[in-house]
Scaffold this motif. Structure first.
Motif, PDB file in Angstrom:
ATOM      1  N   ARG A 170      -3.267   9.700  -4.926  1.00  0.00           N
ATOM      2  CA  ARG A 170      -3.607  10.191  -6.501  1.00  0.00           C
ATOM      3  C   ARG A 170      -4.945   9.384  -7.168  1.00  0.00           C
ATOM      4  NH1 ARG A 170       1.655  11.071  -7.542  1.00  0.00           N
ATOM      5  NH2 ARG A 170       2.081   8.997  -7.330  1.00  0.00           N
ATOM      6  N   THR A 171      -4.930   8.231  -6.799  1.00  0.00           N
ATOM      7  CA  THR A 171      -5.954   7.513  -7.392  1.00  0.00           C
ATOM      8  C   THR A 171      -7.526   7.958  -6.971  1.00  0.00           C
ATOM      9  OG1 THR A 171      -4.817   5.543  -7.619  1.00  0.00           O
ATOM     10  CG2 THR A 171      -7.078   5.273  -7.996  1.00  0.00           C
ATOM     11  N   PRO A 194      -8.245   0.117  -9.145  1.00  0.00           N
ATOM     12  CA  PRO A 194      -8.725   1.402  -8.544  1.00  0.00           C
ATOM     13  C   PRO A 194      -8.965   2.425  -9.403  1.00  0.00           C
ATOM     14  CG  PRO A 194      -7.400   0.196  -6.951  1.00  0.00           C
ATOM     15  CD  PRO A 194      -7.251  -0.393  -8.267  1.00  0.00           C
ATOM     16  N   SER A 195      -8.002   2.665 -10.342  1.00  0.00           N
ATOM     17  CA  SER A 195      -7.916   3.917 -11.123  1.00  0.00           C
ATOM     18  C   SER A 195      -9.058   3.902 -12.255  1.00  0.00           C
ATOM     19  CB  SER A 195      -6.465   4.205 -11.843  1.00  0.00           C
ATOM     20  OG  SER A 195      -6.152   2.851 -12.620  1.00  0.00           O
ATOM     21  N   PRO A 202     -11.852  15.932  -3.541  1.00  0.00           N
ATOM     22  CA  PRO A 202     -11.321  15.139  -4.582  1.00  0.00           C
ATOM     23  C   PRO A 202     -11.436  15.950  -6.008  1.00  0.00           C
ATOM     24  CG  PRO A 202     -13.038  13.793  -3.910  1.00  0.00           C
ATOM     25  CD  PRO A 202     -12.900  15.085  -2.923  1.00  0.00           C
ATOM     26  N   ASP A 203     -10.354  15.649  -7.123  1.00  0.00           N
ATOM     27  CA  ASP A 203     -10.613  16.420  -8.197  1.00  0.00           C
ATOM     28  C   ASP A 203     -11.947  15.959  -8.982  1.00  0.00           C
ATOM     29  OD1 ASP A 203      -8.159  17.909  -7.729  1.00  0.00           O
ATOM     30  OD2 ASP A 203      -6.855  16.274  -8.837  1.00  0.00           O
ATOM     31  N   GLN A 204     -12.560  14.941  -8.667  1.00  0.00           N
ATOM     32  CA  GLN A 204     -13.607  14.605  -9.325  1.00  0.00           C
ATOM     33  C   GLN A 204     -14.473  13.830  -8.663  1.00  0.00           C
ATOM     34  OE1 GLN A 204     -11.847  12.201 -12.542  1.00  0.00           O
ATOM     35  NE2 GLN A 204     -11.640  10.335 -11.310  1.00  0.00           N
ATOM     36  N   ASP A 205     -15.712  13.684  -8.484  1.00  0.00           N
ATOM     37  CA  ASP A 205     -16.662  13.068  -7.790  1.00  0.00           C
ATOM     38  C   ASP A 205     -16.046  11.404  -8.077  1.00  0.00           C
ATOM     39  OD1 ASP A 205     -18.434  15.155  -7.610  1.00  0.00           O
ATOM     40  OD2 ASP A 205     -19.898  14.115  -9.080  1.00  0.00           O
ATOM     41  N   ILE A 206     -15.767  10.971  -6.643  1.00  0.00           N
ATOM     42  CA  ILE A 206     -15.310   9.703  -6.361  1.00  0.00           C
ATOM     43  C   ILE A 206     -16.221   8.625  -5.851  1.00  0.00           C
ATOM     44  CG2 ILE A 206     -12.963  10.288  -6.654  1.00  0.00           C
ATOM     45  CD1 ILE A 206     -12.710  10.015  -3.584  1.00  0.00           C
ATOM     46  N   PHE A 208       0.879  -1.360  -0.138  1.00  0.00           N
ATOM     47  CA  PHE A 208       0.015  -0.005   0.012  1.00  0.00           C
ATOM     48  C   PHE A 208       0.953   1.225   0.041  1.00  0.00           C
ATOM     49  CE2 PHE A 208      -2.571   3.191   2.341  1.00  0.00           C
ATOM     50  CZ  PHE A 208      -3.524   3.531   1.496  1.00  0.00           C
ATOM     51  N   ASP A 209       0.745   2.143  -0.915  1.00  0.00           N
ATOM     52  CA  ASP A 209       1.532   3.328  -1.387  1.00  0.00           C
ATOM     53  C   ASP A 209       0.420   4.331  -0.841  1.00  0.00           C
ATOM     54  OD1 ASP A 209       2.662   5.760  -1.985  1.00  0.00           O
ATOM     55  OD2 ASP A 209       3.644   4.741  -3.653  1.00  0.00           O
TER      56      ASP A 209
END
Lengths: 473, 473
Positions: free
Chosen positions: A288-289, A435-436, B222-226, A281-282
């Motif tokens: 970021r994701t 996840p991305s 967050p930069d977008q809805d997640i 885990f990072d």
């Protein structure tokens, strides 16, 4: 815990050659399905959800399923298919997925039309690419690859598919549907293809999902918007009341503050905490994701524990008063909240609903009236780590990915627990999304190489399950 | 404190006969003006606000004002008119009002089109009927009735009118406008017709208005809805942050909790509290007017004190995440708040802005970024109870209403304090609107008989002011 593939394995060569041969047609078909905007939460797309079911039914017939039916519900239809094994003693497996998708609009931040699939750099972008059309669709080529591998004309297991159309709306009619069709759905195991893996480099099998209870709360103050100069400071404001409810949802340790919310939950074992902690885990990469700028959550738990094994309360939407350009000096007449609660094993959605209803009623000031409406709940679900069928899934994945498969859980929710309850069958999870992939977000995508690993894993899975099933003859 | 009219007063008969004769044409003209949707907060109505100014200018010329000008601003235009007295030693009075209106749409709950005036049961319904077109417009027939009463060809005071076009947007260019035109606006007193009375049965003169500072806060997570399943419980949610800000705005005593907010405020005197307490306040009736189901406000103060003489913080709008039909299990990317603060004498809007900015920055959790934008502030305003010009207003009102006039304050805000500052002149308030008129709300209206009392009061006022002015020769 899972077997690493032998590179010299001729079965692997056979399966991969078969997949290569059919890859282009498979992807063209998937793109055609993704073009249907089957958004179950938006009434204007009801027709598209029906079209999506019919499209899938036709494709399953072409795949070879001798029985394919579109099952109506009071909402959106499900698709059911059966391909019996010629071995009457074979175990029966029910594959579960869904063909409806989350709302999506170009204006939400998509680089391209969410319902016009495009491939860029080995990724297929479209609403539903990963959640869940892509992961349903790999079973079509997967079962054909299984037949090609084994030389069989029918699968090694009695294979059933149930692909529902209301998962993104909380599956309001799913429980009723599977209860009505309990006999036809009967299975020894359920394979859910609506989850993801740790990452491209660390393939994993999921062992459980969180449940979901959600509600919409409408708060009513004055009968109409009133002037904040004439009345401000002297009457209760429903937008303030909505905000104070949300603020009171969590205590200072970010624990949910609704009395009774944690009743009955199954705490993580030391082994599970250790398995989570072993994963690479990072946190920076995870943030970021998430496109988030910080972590935040329940004190005393790691991020992985928070998203997989701890229950939550989140605001999905809040609104009240004037949201247009400029100002409007009013006390608004009403405000609304959409809240959702992720639940973990041991929590009972009915109990949570009762607790939330009582808490809301208790929090509101005099003069603020309210209504609260709960959607259909999804139960949490957890599969034992040592179940033999789970080991078959891990082996099939291991052959496809040529590495040891590790274990995760899934923070999202699906109706897996209802299948487990009604069919009295263990639930296994086979998913290749990462996840991305941007589930529920703009620019949802699926990695094409992982999608094909999903095809490959199912090509191995049915034979492995038939061979290692506890009751295999 | 004010003189009750003598029923045998022939001046009253003269004025009333004049008003009766011109009433129909007056109301037709007002209706024509109300049909122009001069909503200053909505850019798509910029053309209508200009049309409204031009319409008024033409009507003031017809009324007899020898000088009428439309004054452009970087936003909406104002209308300026002058009718000098033939007595060079007469005092100069500047009447202030505004020709722009609040946003209104049928869908907000109007029984009829907000921009198609209708008369029902002695009431004229339209956006702007009371706030403020009706109350500006009574001055046109009022000055003609004054001339009819006195047999003069010019008013007994040098009469100026300034009718701005951005009051409902916080008068962003008003201060600059009056500073630029300081010499032409010069006046011995300002009469603001943009306030109301206690009730139909208890006519009152207002002695002060609250000020207003407002801001819009955008919160970014967050930069977008997640996906709330994948990430829920482990990252900060901007809708939660917005709600927690609102919840923290007030302490448990409903006092504004922003440090420094109360700095410098002028507390109510015992006489003022007593005058407030003498008014026939019926809380049940007041709640009915507010269409609210309870009172709620700062501990230790009555409702009248809360709305007239105590500063407030209110949420005018809140929004974030998914507000459409059905559910969407996201952590939203952003949320927004529209807050407004009513200010009382002694509070400095710049100081309040600084205090709010510092407080917001201090409240937000890690990972939530924000912007905060303040609109142009309106200063609070208060006129001494013993000012001679205030007594003229009370006498003129008393003749029109045939009863003693009492004193109130106004919870709403107007640029009166800027006029007081820039012109160095006392500000008087002459308004005939009543609380049930629905300012800023659906079904705004004005009572026709009160509107005509406004005409009548101004018919008496100019002579009384000229006669009783401290410097009158």
């Amino acid at each position: 815990m899972s077997k690493t593939a032998d590179p010299a394995d001729s079965a692997v060569s056979t399966v991969r050659a078969y997949i290569d041969e059919h890859r282009a047609a498979f992807l063209d078909d998937l793109a055609a399905w993704l073009r249907i905007p089957s958004v179950s939460a938006q009434p204007e797309h009801a027709h598209d959800v029906r079209r999506s079911a019919e499209w899938l039914a036709a494709r399953l017939e072409e795949t070879g399923f001798p029985t394919v039916e579109v099952w109506p519900t009071p909402g959106a239809p499900a698709v059911f298919a059966v391909w019996p094994s010629d071995d009457p003693h074979a175990p029966t497996v029910l594959v579960y997925g869904h063909h409806d998708v989350q709302p999506a609009a170009r204006a939400d931040g998509w680089d391209t039309d969410p319902f016009e699939p495009v491939v860029r750099e080995g990724r297929l972008y479209a609403r539903g690419a990963a959640d869940d059309k892509g992961q349903v669709f790999f079973h079509t080529l997967g079962v054909r690859a299984h037949l090609a591998l084994t030389g069989r004309t029918t699968p090694a297991v009695h294979l059933k598919l149930l692909v529902e159309g209301e998962e993104e709306s909380g599956s309001p009619h799913f429980r009723d549907l599977i209860e009505r069709h309990r006999d036809r759905l009967a299975a020894d195991a359920v394979v859910v293809s609506d989850t993801g893996m740790w990452s491209k480099d660390t393939p994993t099998v999921c062992t459980g999902m969180r449940g979901l209870a959600d509600c919409e709360i409408e708060l009513y103050g004055p009968d109409q918007d009133i002037h904040s100069g004439s009345f401000g400071g002297a009457v209760p404001n429903p937008a303030t009341a909505a905000a104070r409810l949300v603020a009171a949802l969590h205590d200072d340790h970010a624990r949910v503050a609704v009395p009774g919310f944690y009743d009955g939950i199954v705490e993580l074992t030391d082994r599970e905490r250790a398995l989570f902690a072993e994963l690479p885990f990072d946190e920076t990469e995870w943030l970021r994701t998430a496109t988030s700028y910080a972590t935040h959550g329940e004190a005393g738990h790691t991020t992985l524990e928070r998203i997989w094994a701890r229950p939550t309360a989140e605001v999905n939407g809040i609104g009240g008063g004037y949201q247009g350009p400029g100002g409007k000096t009013i006390i608004p007449s009403s405000a609304m909240l959409k809240l959702s609660f992720r639940l973990v094993a041991g929590q009972d959605p009915d109990h949570v609903e009762k607790a939330v209803r009582a808490w809301v009623a208790d929090q509101l000031p005099d003069g603020i009236r309210h209504t609260i409406t709960f959607g259909a709940a999804t139960r949490p679900c957890l599969t034992p780590l040592d179940h033999p069928a789970l080991r078959s899934v891990a082996r099939a994945m291991g052959r496809a990915f040529e590495q040891e498969i590790r274990y995760t859980r899934e923070g999202g929710s699906g109706p897996a627990a209802d299948l487990q309850d009604v069919l009295d069958a263990p639930v296994l999870f086979l998913g290749i999304s990462i996840p991305s992939d941007g589930w529920h977000a703009p620019n949802e995508k699926v990695e094409l190489d992982l999608l094909l690993k999903g095809v490959e894993a199912t090509a191995y899975l049915w034979g492995d399950l038939a061979e290692h099933w506890p009751d295999a003859h």
